[in-house]
Design an enzyme around this catalytic site. Structure first.
Site, PDB file in Angstrom:
ATOM      1  CD  GLU A  41      29.748  17.421  32.189  1.00 21.70           C
ATOM      2  OE1 GLU A  41      30.039  17.799  31.047  1.00 21.70           O
ATOM      3  OE2 GLU A  41      29.191  16.324  32.417  1.00 21.70           O
ATOM      4  CE1 TYR A 124      27.440  19.814  27.890  1.00 14.30           C
ATOM      5  CE2 TYR A 124      29.457  20.250  29.134  1.00 14.30           C
ATOM      6  CZ  TYR A 124      28.511  19.361  28.649  1.00 14.30           C
ATOM      7  OH  TYR A 124      28.622  18.033  28.948  1.00 14.30           O
ATOM      8  CG  ASP A 142      28.036  17.314  24.506  1.00 15.83           C
ATOM      9  OD1 ASP A 142      27.001  17.106  23.832  1.00 15.83           O
ATOM     10  OD2 ASP A 142      28.680  16.403  25.058  1.00 15.83           O
TER      11      ASP A 142
END
Ligand code: SF4
Length: 331
Positions: A41, A124, A142
């Protein structure tokens, strides 16, 4: 089950069924290891999948566990990140690993609240780790998910301020509730990456087109202001002394802890660069010029000489790595 819930359930099922058939098999999608998911990520923020694939496996050869990352030198971490850009992500990942080892017994927490307390982890990333690693119904937004959701509800208000932002978070929160939240989030991201693309959404083959209200999807999402491109010139010196090159260790936020060519304070009108290139960082387009220079009588505190053979082991931002390679006649 009311009408809205029924629609959501069918929407989720259609999206997940498509994802199982057409979604890409990526290494971070075949693991539930929170550390591996966290690394993916962090790498994927502002970097394309194809680039991340070149770095992902090598990262775990260097830092196989969160603990090994926590104990690594910052310069080794930056060196491993070299080429991915946006180096603050590497520093945040490193700080996060140290924090988890020091305060959480070396294990990433599994709830959103604790994940959000970790250095460098925003809403996020916390949602991604919680849903992909722990299968919790945590929403993520995102760029791909924002685009898909905004189009699905034909959101005409700007997505970069209120009420657009809250509308999207609420929708993501509502939709993720249900079985397999991690798979659902992956499917939503994948739809944005493969079908509901920015310029030419392939609506004719979209698995959720019956739920979509976008009349002109290419005009959505909308932003309030478009950041203006800023052009900037940066001048550096190429100073070689035998088999050594003068480099500068950066302390500023952009490349903190990395090595670059030393800055050129003054350039004479008749000086011609020995190397130049353009590169972009967020909204900046930088024209980098390198001028040949003489060894200074007194070194600046952040400058030092390095043997040519040691340079590959130093963390250097890509434009400076490229400058040095070219000037050494490498390529
Ligand atoms: S129908 Fe088109 S705009 Fe709507 S979600 Fe699918 S690809 Fe995107």
């Amino acid at each position: 089950m009311n009408q809205v819930e029924l629609q959501s359930t069918r929407f989720r099922a259609a999206l997940i069924a498509w994802y199982r058939l057409d979604g890409r098999i990526l290494p971070w999608r075949t693991t539930a290891d929170p550390y591996r998911i966290l690394v993916s990520e962090m790498m994927l923020q502002q970097t394309q999948v194809v680039t991340v694939l070149r770095y992902y496996d090598r990262w775990f050869q260097l830092f196989p566990t969160l603990e090994s990352l926590a104990h690594a030198d910052e310069s080794d971490v930056l060196h491993a990140w070299q080429g991915l850009g946006y180096y603050s992500r590497a520093r945040h990942l490193h700080q996060c690993a140290r924090w988890v080892v020091e305060h959480c017994g070396g294990k990433l927490p599994c709830d959103i609240k604790s994940l959000l307390e970790l250095p460098g982890i925003g809403r996020y990333t916390a949602g991604a780790v919680a849903s992909f690693a722990f299968n919790l119904p945590a929403p993520i937004l995102d760029a791909n998910v924002i685009r898909v959701l905004a189009r699905l509800v034909n959101l005409e208000t700007p997505i970069d301020r209120e009420p657009g932002k809250s509308t999207l978070w609420e929708l993501a929160e509502h939709l993720v509730r249900g079985p397999e939240p991690g798979t659902f989030n992956s499917a939503l991201m994948e739809l944005g990456a493969l079908v509901c693309t920015p310029r030419a959404p392939a609506c004719e083959r979209c698995p959720v087109k019956t739920y979509c209200r976008a009349s002109h999807p290419q005009n959505i999402p909308r932003k309030s202001v478009r950041a203006e491109v800023v052009r900037r010139q940066e001048n550096y010196r190429w100073i070689r002394r035998g088999d050594q090159i003068l480099l500068r260790k950066c302390a500023g936020p952009r490349w903190k802890g990395m090595w670059t060519l030393p800055l050129a304070d003054e350039i004479q009108n008749d000086e011609v660069p020995v190397f130049e290139m353009r590169h972009s960082v967020t909204r900046f387009v930088i024209h980098l010029k390198v001028f040949s220079g003489r060894a200074p009588a007194v070194l600046a505190p952040d400058n030092s000489y390095h043997r040519v053979k040691d340079i590959p082991d130093l963390p250097m931002p890509t434009p400076h790595r490229r400058s040095v390679d070219v000037l050494l006649g490498g390529r």
